[in-house]
Design a protein around this motif. Structure first.
Motif, PDB file in Angstrom:
ATOM      1  N   PHE A   1       0.820  -1.207   0.000  1.00  0.00           N
ATOM      2  CA  PHE A   1       0.000   0.000   0.000  1.00  0.00           C
ATOM      3  C   PHE A   1       0.859   1.265   0.000  1.00  0.00           C
ATOM      4  CE2 PHE A   1      -2.157   3.337   2.533  1.00  0.00           C
ATOM      5  CZ  PHE A   1      -3.093   3.707   1.568  1.00  0.00           C
ATOM      6  N   ALA A   2       1.966   1.247   0.740  1.00  0.00           N
ATOM      7  CA  ALA A   2       2.852   2.410   0.742  1.00  0.00           C
ATOM      8  C   ALA A   2       3.411   2.675  -0.652  1.00  0.00           C
ATOM      9  CB  ALA A   2       3.988   2.198   1.737  1.00  0.00           C
ATOM     10  N   ILE A   3       3.713   1.604  -1.387  1.00  0.00           N
ATOM     11  CA  ILE A   3       4.230   1.760  -2.755  1.00  0.00           C
ATOM     12  C   ILE A   3       3.129   2.219  -3.706  1.00  0.00           C
ATOM     13  CG2 ILE A   3       5.125   0.502  -4.763  1.00  0.00           C
ATOM     14  CD1 ILE A   3       7.280   1.070  -2.751  1.00  0.00           C
ATOM     15  N   THR A   4       1.994   1.527  -3.689  1.00  0.00           N
ATOM     16  CA  THR A   4       0.941   1.828  -4.670  1.00  0.00           C
ATOM     17  C   THR A   4       0.211   3.128  -4.344  1.00  0.00           C
ATOM     18  OG1 THR A   4      -0.704   0.521  -3.453  1.00  0.00           O
ATOM     19  CG2 THR A   4       0.583  -0.619  -5.136  1.00  0.00           C
ATOM     20  N   GLY A   5      -0.091   3.335  -3.064  1.00  0.00           N
ATOM     21  CA  GLY A   5      -0.851   4.512  -2.700  1.00  0.00           C
ATOM     22  C   GLY A   5      -0.024   5.774  -2.660  1.00  0.00           C
ATOM     23  N   PHE A   6       1.221   5.679  -2.184  1.00  0.00           N
ATOM     24  CA  PHE A   6       2.021   6.881  -1.976  1.00  0.00           C
ATOM     25  C   PHE A   6       3.183   7.016  -2.964  1.00  0.00           C
ATOM     26  CE2 PHE A   6      -0.598   6.906   1.666  1.00  0.00           C
ATOM     27  CZ  PHE A   6      -0.688   8.240   2.052  1.00  0.00           C
ATOM     28  N   TYR A   7       4.060   6.034  -3.066  1.00  0.00           N
ATOM     29  CA  TYR A   7       5.134   6.139  -4.047  1.00  0.00           C
ATOM     30  C   TYR A   7       4.555   6.384  -5.440  1.00  0.00           C
ATOM     31  CZ  TYR A   7       9.476   4.877  -1.566  1.00  0.00           C
ATOM     32  OH  TYR A   7      10.598   4.877  -0.780  1.00  0.00           O
ATOM     33  N   HIS A   8       3.485   5.657  -5.768  1.00  0.00           N
ATOM     34  CA  HIS A   8       2.936   5.745  -7.114  1.00  0.00           C
ATOM     35  C   HIS A   8       1.883   6.848  -7.249  1.00  0.00           C
ATOM     36  CE1 HIS A   8       0.736   3.707 -10.705  1.00  0.00           C
ATOM     37  NE2 HIS A   8       1.507   4.691 -11.096  1.00  0.00           N
TER      38      HIS A   8
ATOM     39  N   THR B   1      -6.071  -0.410  -3.140  1.00  0.00           N
ATOM     40  CA  THR B   1      -5.374   0.827  -2.773  1.00  0.00           C
ATOM     41  C   THR B   1      -6.353   1.990  -2.669  1.00  0.00           C
ATOM     42  OG1 THR B   1      -3.285   0.136  -3.765  1.00  0.00           O
ATOM     43  CG2 THR B   1      -3.635   2.496  -3.523  1.00  0.00           C
ATOM     44  N   TYR B   2      -7.267   2.080  -3.615  1.00  0.00           N
ATOM     45  CA  TYR B   2      -8.250   3.170  -3.580  1.00  0.00           C
ATOM     46  C   TYR B   2      -9.158   3.041  -2.364  1.00  0.00           C
ATOM     47  CZ  TYR B   2     -12.153   6.172  -4.805  1.00  0.00           C
ATOM     48  OH  TYR B   2     -13.133   7.129  -4.776  1.00  0.00           O
ATOM     49  N   TYR B   3      -9.558   1.823  -2.052  1.00  0.00           N
ATOM     50  CA  TYR B   3     -10.411   1.632  -0.878  1.00  0.00           C
ATOM     51  C   TYR B   3      -9.681   2.085   0.389  1.00  0.00           C
ATOM     52  CZ  TYR B   3     -12.578  -1.567  -4.257  1.00  0.00           C
ATOM     53  OH  TYR B   3     -13.133  -2.131  -5.378  1.00  0.00           O
ATOM     54  N   ALA B   4      -8.396   1.769   0.484  1.00  0.00           N
ATOM     55  CA  ALA B   4      -7.618   2.173   1.652  1.00  0.00           C
ATOM     56  C   ALA B   4      -7.464   3.689   1.708  1.00  0.00           C
ATOM     57  CB  ALA B   4      -6.244   1.502   1.628  1.00  0.00           C
ATOM     58  N   LEU B   5      -7.292   4.318   0.559  1.00  0.00           N
ATOM     59  CA  LEU B   5      -7.193   5.780   0.523  1.00  0.00           C
ATOM     60  C   LEU B   5      -8.507   6.422   0.950  1.00  0.00           C
ATOM     61  CD1 LEU B   5      -5.178   6.297  -2.794  1.00  0.00           C
ATOM     62  CD2 LEU B   5      -4.361   6.690  -0.453  1.00  0.00           C
ATOM     63  N   ARG B   6      -9.617   5.850   0.512  1.00  0.00           N
ATOM     64  CA  ARG B   6     -10.919   6.358   0.943  1.00  0.00           C
ATOM     65  C   ARG B   6     -11.066   6.222   2.457  1.00  0.00           C
ATOM     66  NH1 ARG B   6     -15.357   6.775  -2.430  1.00  0.00           N
ATOM     67  NH2 ARG B   6     -16.398   7.357  -0.472  1.00  0.00           N
ATOM     68  N   PHE B   7     -10.587   5.112   2.995  1.00  0.00           N
ATOM     69  CA  PHE B   7     -10.646   4.899   4.445  1.00  0.00           C
ATOM     70  C   PHE B   7      -9.842   5.974   5.167  1.00  0.00           C
ATOM     71  CE2 PHE B   7      -8.837   2.978   8.306  1.00  0.00           C
ATOM     72  CZ  PHE B   7     -10.006   2.666   8.993  1.00  0.00           C
ATOM     73  N   LEU B   8      -8.635   6.260   4.682  1.00  0.00           N
ATOM     74  CA  LEU B   8      -7.808   7.297   5.300  1.00  0.00           C
ATOM     75  C   LEU B   8      -8.462   8.670   5.181  1.00  0.00           C
ATOM     76  CD1 LEU B   8      -4.190   6.285   4.170  1.00  0.00           C
ATOM     77  CD2 LEU B   8      -5.295   5.857   6.376  1.00  0.00           C
TER      78      LEU B   8
ATOM     79  N   GLY C   1      -9.436  12.284   7.643  1.00  0.00           N
ATOM     80  CA  GLY C   1      -8.759  13.517   7.277  1.00  0.00           C
ATOM     81  C   GLY C   1      -7.270  13.376   7.041  1.00  0.00           C
ATOM     82  N   LEU C   2      -6.783  12.133   6.873  1.00  0.00           N
ATOM     83  CA  LEU C   2      -5.359  11.930   6.640  1.00  0.00           C
ATOM     84  C   LEU C   2      -4.975  12.192   5.192  1.00  0.00           C
ATOM     85  CD1 LEU C   2      -4.832   8.729   8.822  1.00  0.00           C
ATOM     86  CD2 LEU C   2      -4.251  11.094   9.390  1.00  0.00           C
TER      87      LEU C   2
END
Length: 322
Positions: free
Chosen positions: A80-87, A288-295, A299-300
């Motif tokens: 997730f750190a790679i796909t959500g943030f690095y990418h 990855t998108y689901y995790a981003l929606r969760f964050l 408000g993260l």
């Protein structure tokens, strides 16, 4: 400091000392010899080879359910750190976040042993500018192994084009992390060994120990994570379907999408790289998108970019080719 990478003429001891320095400090400026730019620098990649060989230690340390659980958890967290943030964040700015969260996930990404966020983003942005052309150094058109991994084991692959990431280089903490990126996985490895050693005496029912947790939680998890991540370079430009007639060879591949938490919807991504969601339809699973929606609920992260409705329809040229 600047030095010419003259691997063909330098004595072995000098090349070894330079390689050793660059293992720990990737900020060394190197003037790449054009004749050596795309050849694998075997001295520089000894640690990478060592990571693979260390996985064989599973036959020595044995296995426990706890070690497997740690390996899976670290695979998921670092993926997730790679796909959500690095990418999606560092490379494409598909959403916004705070500086502390930005750095926290940059550290988690560095724990993947896939170099630092600046290096990663610079090369990925270059890929999108030159996808599947002679300038794309990890296109499968250059061969499977070149696209899968040997591209970044070369002097050309080691370098970082800082002009392509000026929006990121203004953060000194990211520059420092990128320069000494090896420190994070080294601390992770030490931490896993310490945890396993502690659990061996404090919770013997778990059946684990320092060496076992190090091998499964770090070496095996890291190597599996690496090879699945880079299938997006080597396989997602070769196998799958094309919904959109992009100028490259990108494909949508459902299996790769599951393994990489959504990155396998690669043709979608090349059609509209700025989207935080790469699975454009409800059935295209994008973890990855689901995790981003969760964050985002906490408000993260915020301002997750979406694909304009008009751009979600398959292009006629892609339909004719399918």
């Amino acid at each position: 400091m600047s030095e010419t990478d003259s691997s063909a003429t330098s004595p072995v001891w000098r090349r070894a000392s330079v390689a050793l320095l660059r293992w720990f400090d990737t900020g060394q400026d190197v003037v790449v010899d054009a004749t050596q730019a795309d050849r694998v620098d075997w001295l520089r990649v000894i640690p990478f080879i060592g990571l693979h060989l260390a996985c064989l230690a599973v036959f020595v340390v044995g296995v426990s359910w706890f070690a497997i659980a740690v390996a899976i958890a670290l695979y998921a967290l670092r993926m997730f750190a790679i796909t959500g943030f690095y990418h999606r964040y560092f490379s494409h700015k598909a959403f916004r976040t705070s500086r502390p969260v930005q750095f926290a996930f940059a550290v988690l990404g560095a724990a993947s042993v896939q170099r630092g966020p600046l290096w990663w983003a610079a090369h990925h942005r270059h890929h999108h500018r030159h996808a599947d052309t002679e300038h794309d150094i990890h296109s499968p058109r250059h061969g499977f192994w070149r696209s899968h991994m040997t591209w970044f084991l070369t002097p050309r692959g080691f370098g970082t084009n800082h002009d392509a990431i000026k929006d990121l280089t203004r953060f000194p903490e990211l520059r420092l992390l990128d320069r000494f990126d090896i420190l994070v996985p080294a601390l992770l490895a030490v931490g896993l060994y310490w945890l396993g050693d502690t659990l061996q005496s404090q919770a013997p029912a778990l059946g684990t120990n320092g060496p076992q947790l190090l091998v499964w939680g770090f070496f095996v998890s890291t190597i599996v994570l690496f090879h699945i991540t880079v299938t997006i370079n080597s396989l997602a430009h070769r196998w799958g379907s094309r919904r959109f007639a992009t100028r490259d060879d990108s494909r949508n591949n459902w299996l790769l999408a599951l393994l990489t938490f959504g990155e396998g919807w690669h043709n979608n991504h090349h059609h509209f790289p700025g989207s935080a969601r790469q699975g454009f339809t409800w059935w295209e699973i994008d973890l990855t998108y689901y995790a981003l929606r969760f964050l985002s609920w906490f408000g993260l992260v915020w301002d997750l970019k979406s694909v304009p409705p008009a751009l979600r329809k398959p292009t006629a040229a892609a339909l004719r080719a399918s």
